[in-house]
Enzyme design. Structure first.
Site, mmCIF file in Angstrom:
data_model
loop_
_atom_site.group_PDB
_atom_site.id
_atom_site.type_symbol
_atom_site.label_atom_id
_atom_site.label_comp_id
_atom_site.label_asym_id
_atom_site.label_seq_id
_atom_site.Cartn_x
_atom_site.Cartn_y
_atom_site.Cartn_z
ATOM 1 N N PRO A 122 0.812 -1.224 0.000
ATOM 2 C CA PRO A 122 0.000 0.000 0.000
ATOM 3 C C PRO A 122 0.845 1.275 0.000
ATOM 4 C CG PRO A 122 0.057 -0.929 2.193
ATOM 5 C CD PRO A 122 0.847 -1.867 1.319
ATOM 6 N N CYS A 123 1.514 1.537 -1.123
ATOM 7 C CA CYS A 123 2.328 2.748 -1.221
ATOM 8 C C CYS A 123 1.456 3.998 -1.154
ATOM 9 C CB CYS A 123 3.169 2.728 -2.493
ATOM 10 S SG CYS A 123 2.200 2.549 -3.993
#
Lengths: 197, 256
Positions: free
Chosen positions: B160-161
């Protein structure tokens, strides 16, 4: 999971062969899905060893993929995939049979007496026991056949392949294939009749 | 020999392959596959190799995706027919399931891998500054490089950048666009409006009513920011110390 006898229809073959002619990689998973069951079943019958059967089947598809990349598109379009894959399987199982010791559940003891007649009767519904023994005795008789007769017998009388397909698979003349299947049939029948005595 | 004996033999000796058979064949021939999965931002292509998921991209034109994949990874990818354990896990995860998805980061440098592994630890409902992530991986001066590494994340959503944002709590760049990044964070429960109000007033931390101070984007408080009266903003660490507050162990507002 229900196990169905997955024999690809001719139109499936045409569809897949044409897809392979266009692009081997894009069509390949469909080929694996269509033929993994008939191939592993054939290999398992030849080897009578489920664990090795899966490994050999994997190798069949890996070799098939490599070979397909070496064929020109027009040759891929013409392939009869089932017999072509079974031919690769047959070659690999022949090596595997040659390399492996005879199956431990062999039909005969060292002195040549049949194991089948000596099998302990298991408790349970009589019909089921007899039924189980019936197919097992076929399996035992099949295991006694030489690899060449076994392949011809299984393809003709168990898998219902045509003599043409079997000839293509084994790379032998139709006459030879007919003779092998017939000799296999006679041997299995003789073995079963001996058990019934 | 009766016909039925052979029939029974035929039925009893039918075999099927184990569930991951096709995956094993494709591993051996070295061909990657991809499938379409629904996700919070719409349909995405999920491509996987033997070790795990190698790429997630917005679904669109197959040829464009396949060309991009080969250009980036140097391997061919073809559409999959069936799911296997890797693609099934990715599919479940993209629909909010709590499953572990094997990821293939072989294409990334060791530094990029460190950044991405750290980003993977940021839980749903949270966000962290780029600078914070640089500090956490022991490279406090590498904030820009952290941003670049996240920008090259081959598996957005699965790693989950989007949960890494700017220090001023503006969302920053994203492979699927800033609007998608904001929408994702909001959908995960982060109240960005409330966070911005805190930051706009010059606060860098938020004190909680149980004696801790947090980043405004800490998931433990961010969902409650506008509604709990006991929370108050802090401009500096000195203020936090003056109030006798301890740093939150979840968002780690200062270096350990």
């Amino acid at each position: 999971m229900a196990v169905a006898c997955a024999v690809a229809e001719p139109d499936t073959n045409t569809m897949l062969a044409e897809a392979l002619a266009r692009d081997v990689d894009r069509a390949f998973e469909d080929v694996v899905i269509a033929f993994r069951q008939p191939v592993v079943t054939f290999v398992a019958r030849m080897l009578r060893d489920d664990a090795r059967a899966e490994d050999v089947t994997q190798e069949v598809f890996v070799r098939a993929h490599r070979a397909l990349h070496g064929y020109p598109p027009e040759r891929r379009a013409e392939l009869r995939l089932r017999s072509w894959l079974l031919a690769i399987a047959h070659n690999l199982t022949r090596n595997a049979v040659r390399d492996a010791p005879p199956p431990s559940d062999s039909l005969e003891y060292d002195d040549g007496t049949s194991r089948v007649g000596l099998t302990d009767r298991q408790p349970g519904p009589e019909g089921e026991v007899l039924r189980a023994e019936a197919w097992q005795s076929v399996g035992d008789a099949v295991a006694q056949l030489s690899p060449a007769l076994r392949a011809a017998f299984v393809m003709r009388y168990v898998d219902d392949l045509s003599y043409d397909e079997i000839a293509e698979t084994l790379g032998q003349p139709v006459g030879t294939v007919k003779a092998s299947a017939h000799r296999g049939l006679l041997a299995v029948r003789a073995q079963l009749e001996m058990n019934d005595d | 020999m009766t016909e039925s004996n052979v029939h029974d033999y035929r039925d009893a000796t039918l075999r099927s392959v184990s569930p991951n058979f096709t995956a094993k064949v494709f591993a051996e021939i070295g061909l990657d596959r991809y499938t379409i999965c629904p996700s919070a931002i719409g349909d995405v292509y999920v491509a996987w190799s033997t070790p795990g998921v190698a790429a997630v991209r917005l679904a669109g034109d197959e040829q464009t995706f396949e060309a991009w994949y080969t250009e980036r990874f140097g391997r061919r990818v073809v559409p999959a027919v069936e799911d296997d354990s890797v693609s099934a896990a990715a599919r479940a995860k993209l629909q909010g399931g709590r499953v572990t998805v094997p990821i293939d980061l072989r294409d990334c440098s060791p530094f990029e891998q460190r950044v991405l592994h750290e980003a993977a630890e940021i839980r749903r409902g949270n966000a962290r500054p780029y600078r914070w992530l640089a500090r956490e991986i022991g490279a406090p001066d590498a904030t820009r490089a952290v941003g670049n590494a996240l920008g090259r994340n081959p598996v957005p959503l699965l790693i989950p950048c989007h949960r890494v944002i700017r220090t001023d709590c503006s969302v920053g760049g994203y492979v699927f666009g800033s609007d998608a990044k904001r929408a994702l964070l909001e959908s995960e429960g982060l109240d960005l409006g409330a966070v911005e109000k805190i930051v706009d007033r010059g606060f860098r931390y938020v004190a909680t009513d149980d004696g801790y101070f947090c980043l405004p984007t800490c998931g433990d408080i961010a969902t409650r920011l506008g509604v709990v009266p006991g929370y108050f903003g802090l401009r500096t660490l000195e203020e936090a110390h003056a109030h006798g507050l301890a740093p939150c162990t979840s968002c780690r507002p200062i270096a350990a």
